[in-house]
Design a protein around this motif. Sequence first.
Motif, PDB file in Angstrom:
ATOM      1  N   GLY A   1      25.197 -10.398 -10.230  1.00 54.32           N
ATOM      2  CA  GLY A   1      23.904 -10.826  -9.704  1.00 54.32           C
ATOM      3  C   GLY A   1      22.848  -9.744  -9.757  1.00 54.32           C
ATOM      4  N   CYS A   2      22.669  -9.100 -10.913  1.00 58.36           N
ATOM      5  CA  CYS A   2      21.672  -8.045 -11.064  1.00 58.36           C
ATOM      6  C   CYS A   2      20.322  -8.665 -11.404  1.00 58.36           C
ATOM      7  N   PHE A   3      19.280  -8.199 -10.737  1.00 57.43           N
ATOM      8  CA  PHE A   3      17.925  -8.691 -10.996  1.00 57.43           C
ATOM      9  C   PHE A   3      17.338  -8.092 -12.262  1.00 57.43           C
ATOM     10  N   GLY A   4      17.794  -6.934 -12.686  1.00 60.98           N
ATOM     11  CA  GLY A   4      17.236  -6.246 -13.836  1.00 60.98           C
ATOM     12  C   GLY A   4      17.022  -4.783 -13.516  1.00 60.98           C
ATOM     13  N   LEU A   5      16.506  -4.048 -14.471  1.00 64.07           N
ATOM     14  CA  LEU A   5      16.230  -2.627 -14.285  1.00 64.07           C
ATOM     15  C   LEU A   5      14.730  -2.428 -14.149  1.00 64.07           C
ATOM     16  N   TYR A   6      14.313  -1.858 -13.050  1.00 62.19           N
ATOM     17  CA  TYR A   6      12.899  -1.689 -12.737  1.00 62.19           C
ATOM     18  C   TYR A   6      12.584  -0.218 -12.555  1.00 62.19           C
ATOM     19  N   HIS A   7      11.340   0.138 -12.811  1.00 62.14           N
ATOM     20  CA  HIS A   7      10.868   1.460 -12.440  1.00 62.14           C
ATOM     21  C   HIS A   7       9.379   1.405 -12.121  1.00 62.14           C
ATOM     22  N   PRO A   8       8.950   2.235 -11.171  1.00 60.44           N
ATOM     23  CA  PRO A   8       7.532   2.263 -10.820  1.00 60.44           C
ATOM     24  C   PRO A   8       6.734   2.954 -11.920  1.00 60.44           C
ATOM     25  N   ALA A   9       5.531   2.456 -12.168  1.00 60.12           N
ATOM     26  CA  ALA A   9       4.693   3.014 -13.225  1.00 60.12           C
ATOM     27  C   ALA A   9       3.235   2.652 -12.964  1.00 60.12           C
ATOM     28  N   ARG A  10       2.371   3.197 -13.799  1.00 57.45           N
ATOM     29  CA  ARG A  10       0.950   2.840 -13.748  1.00 57.45           C
ATOM     30  C   ARG A  10       0.623   2.085 -15.019  1.00 57.45           C
ATOM     31  N   VAL A  11      -0.150   1.015 -14.902  1.00 60.93           N
ATOM     32  CA  VAL A  11      -0.567   0.238 -16.067  1.00 60.93           C
ATOM     33  C   VAL A  11      -2.084   0.149 -16.090  1.00 60.93           C
ATOM     34  N   LEU A  12      -2.621  -0.084 -17.276  1.00 61.00           N
ATOM     35  CA  LEU A  12      -4.056  -0.163 -17.472  1.00 61.00           C
ATOM     36  C   LEU A  12      -4.483  -1.626 -17.486  1.00 61.00           C
ATOM     37  N   VAL A  13      -5.353  -1.994 -16.544  1.00 61.13           N
ATOM     38  CA  VAL A  13      -5.877  -3.354 -16.456  1.00 61.13           C
ATOM     39  C   VAL A  13      -7.395  -3.253 -16.419  1.00 61.13           C
ATOM     40  N   ASN A  14      -8.049  -3.761 -17.463  1.00 64.85           N
ATOM     41  CA  ASN A  14      -9.509  -3.813 -17.511  1.00 64.85           C
ATOM     42  C   ASN A  14     -10.145  -2.429 -17.296  1.00 64.85           C
ATOM     43  N   GLY A  15      -9.553  -1.396 -17.900  1.00 62.06           N
ATOM     44  CA  GLY A  15     -10.124  -0.056 -17.832  1.00 62.06           C
ATOM     45  C   GLY A  15      -9.752   0.768 -16.622  1.00 62.06           C
TER      46      GLY A  15
ATOM     47  N   ALA B   1       5.020  -6.229 -16.420  1.00 60.14           N
ATOM     48  CA  ALA B   1       4.482  -5.459 -15.301  1.00 60.14           C
ATOM     49  C   ALA B   1       4.213  -6.397 -14.128  1.00 60.14           C
ATOM     50  N   TYR B   2       4.747  -6.037 -12.962  1.00 53.70           N
ATOM     51  CA  TYR B   2       4.467  -6.778 -11.737  1.00 53.70           C
ATOM     52  C   TYR B   2       3.383  -6.019 -10.975  1.00 53.70           C
ATOM     53  N   LEU B   3       2.250  -6.667 -10.763  1.00 54.87           N
ATOM     54  CA  LEU B   3       1.116  -6.066 -10.071  1.00 54.87           C
ATOM     55  C   LEU B   3       0.977  -6.661  -8.679  1.00 54.87           C
ATOM     56  N   PRO B   4       0.314  -5.949  -7.750  1.00 55.73           N
ATOM     57  CA  PRO B   4       0.137  -6.494  -6.400  1.00 55.73           C
ATOM     58  C   PRO B   4      -0.983  -7.526  -6.305  1.00 55.73           C
ATOM     59  N   PHE B   5      -1.520  -7.973  -7.442  1.00 56.42           N
ATOM     60  CA  PHE B   5      -2.583  -8.970  -7.454  1.00 56.42           C
ATOM     61  C   PHE B   5      -2.449  -9.813  -8.720  1.00 56.42           C
ATOM     62  N   LYS B   6      -3.100 -10.954  -8.745  1.00 55.16           N
ATOM     63  CA  LYS B   6      -3.075 -11.825  -9.915  1.00 55.16           C
ATOM     64  C   LYS B   6      -4.197 -11.422 -10.860  1.00 55.16           C
ATOM     65  N   THR B   7      -3.917 -11.507 -12.153  1.00 57.24           N
ATOM     66  CA  THR B   7      -4.931 -11.173 -13.150  1.00 57.24           C
ATOM     67  C   THR B   7      -4.723 -12.006 -14.401  1.00 57.24           C
TER      68      THR B   7
ATOM     69  N   TYR C   1      -3.498   0.922 -12.312  1.00 62.15           N
ATOM     70  CA  TYR C   1      -2.970   0.383 -11.066  1.00 62.15           C
ATOM     71  C   TYR C   1      -1.468   0.637 -11.015  1.00 62.15           C
ATOM     72  N   ARG C   2      -0.956   0.836  -9.804  1.00 61.35           N
ATOM     73  CA  ARG C   2       0.485   0.988  -9.619  1.00 61.35           C
ATOM     74  C   ARG C   2       1.153  -0.358  -9.825  1.00 61.35           C
ATOM     75  N   SER C   3       2.308  -0.346 -10.463  1.00 61.43           N
ATOM     76  CA  SER C   3       3.027  -1.589 -10.712  1.00 61.43           C
ATOM     77  C   SER C   3       4.519  -1.300 -10.795  1.00 61.43           C
ATOM     78  N   ILE C   4       5.275  -2.354 -10.956  1.00 57.81           N
ATOM     79  CA  ILE C   4       6.713  -2.265 -11.178  1.00 57.81           C
ATOM     80  C   ILE C   4       6.975  -2.834 -12.564  1.00 57.81           C
ATOM     81  N   LEU C   5       7.630  -2.065 -13.408  1.00 56.80           N
ATOM     82  CA  LEU C   5       7.908  -2.504 -14.768  1.00 56.80           C
ATOM     83  C   LEU C   5       9.337  -3.027 -14.866  1.00 56.80           C
TER      84      LEU C   5
END
Length: 88
Positions: free
Chosen positions: A43-57, A70-76, A60-64
């Motif tokens: 029952g493994c969800f996957g391998l994740y790591h924290p990272a920064r991604v570029l959204v519209n210039g 990329a999982y972001l704390p907001f919808k885009t 933002y902090r996210s989970i990859l």
Amino acid sequence: MKITANSVQQGEHKVFGKNLIMQRIKLEDHYQYSFFDKRVKDGCFGLYHPARVLVNGHYYRSILLDRQMAYLPFKTKRHVVIPKVYRY
């Protein structure tokens, strides 16, 4: 995806309390996390790591997930760019 101190939720699947196992792996220059559900075999969800991604210039902090999603704390609806340094 929602991660708190005692639970992990991905869609309708939620694991919390004594059924949740978190594994933290130290790699060369980052940590990688995996979450397991004791009630489900493999029952493994996957391998994740924290990272920064570029959204519209802006960065933002996210989970990859698997260096592709990329999982972001907001919808885009904007294009999300994962920097090459996080694509290992």
